[in-house]
Design a protein around this motif. Structure first.
Motif, short mmCIF file in Angstrom:
data_model
loop_
_atom_site.label_atom_id
_atom_site.label_comp_id
_atom_site.label_asym_id
_atom_site.label_seq_id
_atom_site.Cartn_x
_atom_site.Cartn_y
_atom_site.Cartn_z
N PHE A 1 0.84 -1.20 0.00
CA PHE A 1 0.00 0.00 0.00
C PHE A 1 0.87 1.24 0.00
N PHE A 2 0.61 2.14 -0.94
CA PHE A 2 1.33 3.41 -1.05
C PHE A 2 0.33 4.55 -1.10
N ALA A 3 0.76 5.70 -0.61
CA ALA A 3 -0.10 6.89 -0.60
C ALA A 3 0.60 8.02 -1.35
N ALA A 4 -0.19 8.80 -2.06
CA ALA A 4 0.32 10.00 -2.73
C ALA A 4 -0.33 11.21 -2.06
N VAL A 5 0.45 11.94 -1.30
CA VAL A 5 -0.05 13.14 -0.60
C VAL A 5 0.10 14.32 -1.55
N THR A 6 -1.00 14.72 -2.16
CA THR A 6 -0.96 15.78 -3.17
C THR A 6 -1.25 17.16 -2.57
N GLY A 7 -1.36 17.22 -1.27
CA GLY A 7 -1.64 18.47 -0.56
C GLY A 7 -2.29 18.14 0.76
N ALA B 1 -4.38 5.33 9.20
CA ALA B 1 -4.44 4.84 7.83
C ALA B 1 -3.09 4.37 7.31
N LEU B 2 -2.01 5.05 7.73
CA LEU B 2 -0.69 4.76 7.16
C LEU B 2 0.16 3.86 8.05
N ALA B 3 -0.39 3.40 9.17
CA ALA B 3 0.36 2.45 10.00
C ALA B 3 0.55 1.16 9.21
N GLY B 4 1.79 0.81 8.95
CA GLY B 4 2.08 -0.38 8.18
C GLY B 4 2.15 -0.16 6.68
N ALA B 5 1.89 1.05 6.21
CA ALA B 5 1.99 1.33 4.77
C ALA B 5 3.43 1.19 4.31
N HIS B 6 3.60 0.98 3.01
CA HIS B 6 4.93 0.68 2.48
C HIS B 6 5.63 1.91 1.90
N GLY B 7 4.94 3.03 1.79
CA GLY B 7 5.61 4.23 1.30
C GLY B 7 4.62 5.35 1.05
N VAL B 8 5.14 6.57 1.08
CA VAL B 8 4.34 7.76 0.81
C VAL B 8 5.09 8.64 -0.17
N PHE B 9 4.38 9.13 -1.17
CA PHE B 9 4.94 10.09 -2.12
C PHE B 9 4.46 11.49 -1.74
N PHE B 10 5.40 12.36 -1.44
CA PHE B 10 5.09 13.75 -1.14
C PHE B 10 5.47 14.62 -2.34
N GLN B 11 5.01 15.88 -2.29
CA GLN B 11 5.31 16.80 -3.38
C GLN B 11 6.12 18.00 -2.92
N ASN B 12 6.36 18.14 -1.63
CA ASN B 12 7.24 19.20 -1.14
C ASN B 12 7.76 18.85 0.24
N ASP B 13 8.85 19.49 0.63
CA ASP B 13 9.51 19.18 1.90
C ASP B 13 8.67 19.58 3.10
N GLU B 14 7.88 20.66 2.97
CA GLU B 14 7.10 21.13 4.11
C GLU B 14 6.06 20.10 4.54
N ASP B 15 5.43 19.41 3.58
CA ASP B 15 4.45 18.37 3.94
C ASP B 15 5.12 17.21 4.65
N VAL B 16 6.34 16.87 4.23
CA VAL B 16 7.09 15.82 4.92
C VAL B 16 7.32 16.22 6.38
N ASP B 17 7.70 17.47 6.60
CA ASP B 17 7.95 17.95 7.96
C ASP B 17 6.69 17.86 8.82
N VAL B 18 5.54 18.21 8.24
CA VAL B 18 4.29 18.12 8.99
C VAL B 18 4.02 16.68 9.41
N ARG C 1 5.86 7.35 11.62
CA ARG C 1 6.55 6.47 12.55
C ARG C 1 6.10 5.01 12.43
N GLY C 2 4.82 4.80 12.15
CA GLY C 2 4.31 3.44 12.14
C GLY C 2 4.40 2.76 10.79
N MET C 3 5.00 3.41 9.80
CA MET C 3 5.09 2.81 8.48
C MET C 3 6.12 1.69 8.45
N MET C 4 6.02 0.87 7.39
CA MET C 4 7.01 -0.18 7.19
C MET C 4 8.39 0.46 7.06
N SER C 5 9.39 -0.08 7.74
CA SER C 5 10.73 0.50 7.63
C SER C 5 11.39 -0.05 6.37
#
Length: 437
Positions: A146-152, A178-195, A203-207
């Motif tokens: 399972f992967f997520a694309a955070v578009t905003g 929702a993302l506990a155990g997910a395998h990856g997230v695609f972000f579109q900017n550094d600020e969203d990653v920081d949030v 923290r709970g995602m697959m390492s």
């Protein structure tokens, strides 16, 4: 060539229009990798046409519908969305799932967690299938990747006051679930990653480790202690479909056309654009400058009301061009794209304008500031500041040849960093070859 026995790639998208505009290159990449592609979108029988999955793209993906109230906050409707997505996962048994946009990520992730729990409960859990298994199309009975694309980050992260704090707290908790155990997230900017990092959502995602190398538009988040997170150049832009187009006549042969293209939400900076247009109209006649608005109307919290739109167009200099399925002719009629948004993922309209050779004036907001090089391919102005926006637009009115130079630089930037095929290839590579836990 794919068949019914091929592994399934499932895309969960917000609207059929999002599929047409953003995700067709990724669907083609999945098809080329040997997946049977399924696209889940809200909508009725007309969804295939809206998603661009008819005509030349017929057969690219099978379409599946599910209920989604995009801007509502009715928990019963959201529970129905979650249940429908869970049922879809059980029927299609995908190997890879990508959910894009806020509600699709949250309720798709919750449905995936339930499906994974059911699989383990039934005793079929095991090691996740690796890329070789996926490519070979071997049967798989384990939960999908399972992967997520955070578009905003949406309305909740732009609302102020007590209501905003409560919405952000709720949104962060839902994301964590929702993302506990997910395998990856695609972000579109550094600020969203920081949030997400600050809120503990990652923290709970697959390492897992991101791929060591890949196409330029997809880069791993640093430091590498963050599990399987990537930053992409948005969804990119089709630089062939949005081919370079000469600018319309500039003054004195014609007015400079400033175009804001966005959904009619206050968070897109539409009120600031309307006020800037009012200020400039006091000094510049219609023969020198036009201020145009393009985009579909919205409802709910934060939407531009019909009365606001009437006030801006009937009593002010703003022109409303309505909504358009194909924005290219309207973008070609403009000289400069304007997006004074309060927050974005990575604005596609800016990349589309760049590909056509149109510079952009954007706000100094997350997602916007990184999409424009100030003074090179556009201008950056303070957030929620109509006066500063008016001053930036006036700079271009006083020196229209700057628009020509910036437009050429914008096209180069689109070709170098924003090509949709490169972005899609990088995302597929990350989903297939990222290290397993």
């Amino acid at each position: 060539m794919t068949s019914a026995s091929s592994p399934c790639f499932l895309l969960v998208a917000n609207t059929p229009g999002d599929v047409r505009r953003f995700w067709l290159p990724l669907l083609r990449q999945a098809r080329a990798a040997g997946f049977r592609v399924v696209c889940a979108v809200p909508g009725g029988p007309e969804a295939a046409t809206e998603a661009g999955l008819d005509g030349s793209n017929a057969g690219l993906a099978a379409l599946r519908g599910f209920p989604l109230d995009r801007r509502g906050m009715n928990p019963l409707k959201d529970m129905l969305t979650c249940a429908a997505l869970g049922s879809l996962l059980c029927r299609e048994r995908p190997a890879l799932v990508l959910a894009a946009s806020i509600k699709c990520v949250i309720y798709g992730g919750l449905a995936w967690r339930f499906a994974a729990w059911m699989t383990r409960r039934c005793g079929s859990a095991g090691k996740l299938p690796g890329p070789a298994v996926l490519r070979a199309g071997l049967p798989h009975t384990v939960p999908p990747r399972f992967f997520a694309a955070v578009t905003g980050l949406g309305h909740a992260f732009m609302t102020e006051g007590l209501r905003g704090r409560l919405l952000r707290r709720l949104a962060c908790r839902l994301y964590r679930w929702a993302l506990a155990g997910a395998h990856g997230v695609f972000f579109q900017n550094d600020e969203d990653v920081d949030v997400f990092r600050t809120a503990g959502i990652l923290r709970g995602m697959m390492s897992g480790m991101p791929p060591a190398a890949g196409p330029v538009p997809v880069r791993p988040v640093l430091p590498r202690t963050v599990p399987a997170a990537w930053i992409t150049a948005g969804v990119g832009v089709d630089t062939e479909r949005f081919s370079f187009s000469p600018l319309p006549p500039l003054p004195p042969r014609g007015p400079v056309v400033f175009l804001l293209a966005a959904r009619l939400l206050l968070a897109k900076g539409i009120a600031e654009f309307a006020e800037a247009a009012r200020l400039l109209r006091m000094r510049w006649p219609a023969e020198a400058a036009r201020f145009c608005l393009l985009g579909p109307r919205e409802q709910g919290a934060g939407a531009v009301t019909p009365q606001m739109l009437r006030d801006w167009t009937a009593c002010g200099p703003l022109e409303y061009w309505g909504a358009a399925a194909d924005v290219r002719p309207l973008f070609r009629a403009a000289h400069v794209l304007v997006l004074p948004s309060w927050r974005e993922g990575r604005p596609t309209v800016v990349m589309e304008g760049f590909a056509l050779g149109r510079p952009a004036v954007v706000s100094d907001a997350p997602g916007c500031r990184g999409s424009v090089r100030h003074g090179v391919d556009g201008l950056v102005v303070p957030v929620r500041h109509a006066g500063a926006l008016a001053a930036a637009l006036e700079e271009l009115l006083r020196a229209p040849q700057r628009i020509v130079r910036m437009g050429s630089a914008a096209r180069c930037a689109a070709e170098t960093c924003c090509d949709a095929r490169k972005v899609a290839a990088g995302m597929m590579d990350a989903m297939l070859w990222g290290r397993e836990a």
